[in-house]
Write a protein that holds these residues in place. Structure first.
Motif, PDB file in Angstrom:
ATOM      1  N   ARG A 151     -47.940 -51.552  -5.264  1.00  0.00           N
ATOM      2  CA  ARG A 151     -49.180 -51.238  -4.547  1.00  0.00           C
ATOM      3  C   ARG A 151     -48.782 -50.220  -3.243  1.00  0.00           C
ATOM      4  N   PRO A 152     -48.018 -50.639  -2.335  1.00  0.00           N
ATOM      5  CA  PRO A 152     -47.828 -49.770  -1.405  1.00  0.00           C
ATOM      6  C   PRO A 152     -46.592 -48.915  -1.530  1.00  0.00           C
ATOM      7  N   ARG A 153     -46.920 -47.641  -2.358  1.00  0.00           N
ATOM      8  CA  ARG A 153     -45.912 -46.717  -2.537  1.00  0.00           C
ATOM      9  C   ARG A 153     -45.721 -46.192  -1.349  1.00  0.00           C
ATOM     10  N   THR A 154     -46.221 -46.167  -0.275  1.00  0.00           N
ATOM     11  CA  THR A 154     -45.743 -45.386   1.054  1.00  0.00           C
ATOM     12  C   THR A 154     -44.540 -46.243   1.740  1.00  0.00           C
ATOM     13  N   ALA A 155     -44.519 -47.493   1.224  1.00  0.00           N
ATOM     14  CA  ALA A 155     -43.499 -48.477   1.920  1.00  0.00           C
ATOM     15  C   ALA A 155     -42.000 -48.114   1.177  1.00  0.00           C
ATOM     16  N   ARG A 156     -41.483 -47.216   1.719  1.00  0.00           N
ATOM     17  CA  ARG A 156     -40.197 -46.585   0.989  1.00  0.00           C
ATOM     18  C   ARG A 156     -38.993 -46.686   2.009  1.00  0.00           C
ATOM     19  N   ARG A 157     -37.790 -46.626   1.453  1.00  0.00           N
ATOM     20  CA  ARG A 157     -36.791 -46.434   2.361  1.00  0.00           C
ATOM     21  C   ARG A 157     -36.711 -45.059   2.743  1.00  0.00           C
ATOM     22  N   ALA A 158     -36.089 -44.660   3.988  1.00  0.00           N
ATOM     23  CA  ALA A 158     -36.150 -43.353   4.357  1.00  0.00           C
ATOM     24  C   ALA A 158     -35.307 -42.421   3.466  1.00  0.00           C
ATOM     25  N   ARG A 159     -35.972 -41.430   3.252  1.00  0.00           N
ATOM     26  CA  ARG A 159     -35.230 -40.285   2.183  1.00  0.00           C
ATOM     27  C   ARG A 159     -35.361 -39.152   2.891  1.00  0.00           C
ATOM     28  N   ARG A 160     -34.314 -38.252   2.181  1.00  0.00           N
ATOM     29  CA  ARG A 160     -34.372 -36.582   2.651  1.00  0.00           C
ATOM     30  C   ARG A 160     -34.472 -35.866   1.454  1.00  0.00           C
ATOM     31  N   LEU A 161     -34.911 -34.812   1.616  1.00  0.00           N
ATOM     32  CA  LEU A 161     -35.199 -33.658   0.508  1.00  0.00           C
ATOM     33  C   LEU A 161     -33.562 -33.477   0.220  1.00  0.00           C
ATOM     34  N   PRO A 162     -33.138 -33.234  -1.098  1.00  0.00           N
ATOM     35  CA  PRO A 162     -31.863 -32.504  -1.384  1.00  0.00           C
ATOM     36  C   PRO A 162     -31.841 -31.289  -0.829  1.00  0.00           C
ATOM     37  N   ALA A 163     -30.490 -30.908  -0.411  1.00  0.00           N
ATOM     38  CA  ALA A 163     -30.221 -29.478   0.170  1.00  0.00           C
ATOM     39  C   ALA A 163     -30.776 -28.307  -0.437  1.00  0.00           C
ATOM     40  N   PRO A 164     -30.606 -28.280  -1.937  1.00  0.00           N
ATOM     41  CA  PRO A 164     -31.306 -27.229  -2.692  1.00  0.00           C
ATOM     42  C   PRO A 164     -32.625 -27.091  -2.238  1.00  0.00           C
ATOM     43  N   ALA A 165     -33.438 -28.128  -2.249  1.00  0.00           N
ATOM     44  CA  ALA A 165     -34.828 -28.366  -2.043  1.00  0.00           C
ATOM     45  C   ALA A 165     -35.344 -27.947  -0.434  1.00  0.00           C
ATOM     46  N   LEU A 166     -34.382 -28.423   0.279  1.00  0.00           N
ATOM     47  CA  LEU A 166     -34.672 -27.808   1.694  1.00  0.00           C
ATOM     48  C   LEU A 166     -34.436 -26.120   2.024  1.00  0.00           C
ATOM     49  N   VAL A 167     -33.320 -25.805   1.137  1.00  0.00           N
ATOM     50  CA  VAL A 167     -33.239 -24.142   1.341  1.00  0.00           C
ATOM     51  C   VAL A 167     -34.483 -23.425   0.705  1.00  0.00           C
ATOM     52  N   SER A 168     -34.809 -24.248  -0.477  1.00  0.00           N
ATOM     53  CA  SER A 168     -36.159 -23.580  -1.025  1.00  0.00           C
ATOM     54  C   SER A 168     -37.596 -23.703  -0.021  1.00  0.00           C
ATOM     55  N   ALA A 169     -37.348 -24.659   0.444  1.00  0.00           N
ATOM     56  CA  ALA A 169     -38.772 -24.767   1.499  1.00  0.00           C
ATOM     57  C   ALA A 169     -38.359 -23.825   2.690  1.00  0.00           C
ATOM     58  N   VAL A 170     -37.166 -23.779   3.068  1.00  0.00           N
ATOM     59  CA  VAL A 170     -37.035 -22.680   4.096  1.00  0.00           C
ATOM     60  C   VAL A 170     -37.286 -21.018   3.528  1.00  0.00           C
ATOM     61  N   VAL A 171     -36.877 -20.920   2.390  1.00  0.00           N
ATOM     62  CA  VAL A 171     -37.146 -19.755   1.738  1.00  0.00           C
ATOM     63  C   VAL A 171     -38.684 -19.532   1.679  1.00  0.00           C
ATOM     64  N   LEU A 172     -39.360 -20.260   1.191  1.00  0.00           N
ATOM     65  CA  LEU A 172     -40.888 -20.376   0.982  1.00  0.00           C
ATOM     66  C   LEU A 172     -41.635 -20.230   2.350  1.00  0.00           C
ATOM     67  N   ALA A 173     -41.341 -20.842   3.161  1.00  0.00           N
ATOM     68  CA  ALA A 173     -41.664 -20.753   4.602  1.00  0.00           C
ATOM     69  C   ALA A 173     -41.514 -19.347   5.098  1.00  0.00           C
ATOM     70  N   ALA A 174     -40.250 -18.784   4.954  1.00  0.00           N
ATOM     71  CA  ALA A 174     -39.927 -17.410   5.421  1.00  0.00           C
ATOM     72  C   ALA A 174     -40.893 -16.512   4.692  1.00  0.00           C
ATOM     73  N   VAL A 175     -41.036 -16.518   3.163  1.00  0.00           N
ATOM     74  CA  VAL A 175     -42.153 -15.793   2.536  1.00  0.00           C
ATOM     75  C   VAL A 175     -43.339 -15.878   3.137  1.00  0.00           C
TER      76      VAL A 175
END
Length: 293
Positions: A15-39
């Motif tokens: 039921r509570p899918r928001t109750a998760r242990r802390a995670r971080r985006l993988p490095a390639p995804a973070l790089v992609s997010a930065v690229v898209l933010a720059a664009v």
């Protein structure tokens, strides 16, 4: 090429899918997010930072190579600055990629939930109707719809939204069908909650991560499709700056100035791949499993 919807399933339904242990985006995804933010930032600031106007040309300086003084990415066949047109062309290219996915997600989620939670006959009617669209290759269907509606970015967005609804609806329906057997669904039904309440408060929060992951990857595909429609003259029309239009205009100089053709092509490739990599990263972040079909 037909857009196929992979079967997405949560690693563990709770039921509570928001109750998760802390995670971080993988490095390639973070790089992609930065690229898209720059664009995105460059797109918004294009009128302020572009050195020339997108339609401003100088025939005396036509087909300047990349790195020419005053023209970092060269000039096209009409002497227009390629960097300027690339910056201004990002806005319609991104809009034509994002808006169809947003519209398709809104309609697809509703259809998927109705099919999964409604009467079995409703499920059959909705899913078989979507199968009719699956009978046609996505690219050809988009071309046919855009050709019937006429050229223009609005019609291209409509055409792409239509072909993207079925895969989003299938992902939603697949997720919702898996969730129907969860204990919290039975508890909600016993408590007397109505179908609309169950759909919005119980099912939708659990379905959303899988749909977000899939929709993020669809944006990259939508950008490629939109550029293809513009290339064929069914999307944005010249002389408006748009990446697909730029590829179409540059193709005649493939053998005389091939590097200029690569500029908009690389932009399309980088942004579409960035959305796909970001989608993969979100899949890991939300702990959504993709089952090979």
């Amino acid at each position: 090429m037909t857009t196929q919807a992979p079967a997405l399933a949560p690693a563990a339904v709770s039921r509570p899918r928001t109750a998760r242990r802390a995670r971080r985006l993988p490095a390639p995804a973070l790089v992609s997010a930065v690229v898209l933010a720059a664009v995105a930032a460059l797109t918004l600031l294009a009128p302020l930072i572009s050195p020339y106007g997108p339609l401003e040309g100088d025939l005396a300086a036509r087909l300047q190579p990349i790195g020419s003084p005053g023209h970092l990415l060269g000039t096209d066949g009409q002497g227009r600055d390629v960097l300027t047109r690339l910056l201004h062309g990002a806005r319609p290219s991104l809009l034509a990629g994002l808006l169809p996915v947003v519209f398709a997600a809104a309609v697809g989620i509703v259809l998927g939930l109705v099919a999964a939670l409604g009467h079995p006959r409703v499920h059959t009617l909705v899913m078989r109707s979507l199968d009719v669209l699956y009978a046609f290759p996505a690219v050809l269907l988009a071309i046919a719809i855009a050709a019937a509606l006429g050229s223009g970015i609005s019609n291209a967005i409509i055409a792409l939204a239509v072909i993207l609804v079925p895969p989003v609806a299938r992902v939603t329906e697949s997720e919702a069908m898996r969730i129907k057997s969860a204990d919290f669904m039975a508890a909600a039904q016993v408590s007397g909650a109505g179908r609309v309440s169950i759909a919005l408060r119980q099912v939708l929060p659990n379905v959303a991560p899988g749909v977000v992951v899939y929709a993020t990857a669809l944006v990259g595909l939508s950008i490629v499709y939109a550029a293809g429609l513009s290339y064929l003259g069914l999307g944005v029309s010249p002389p408006t700056a748009e990446w697909g239009v730029m590829v179409s205009e540059m193709q005649q100089y493939l053998f005389t100035a091939p590097s200029l053709l690569l500029v908009p092509a690389v932009a399309i490739l980088v942004v579409s791949v960035a959305f796909n990599v970001l989608g993969d990263g979100l899949r890991d972040f939300f702990n959504v499993r993709t089952d090979a079909s």
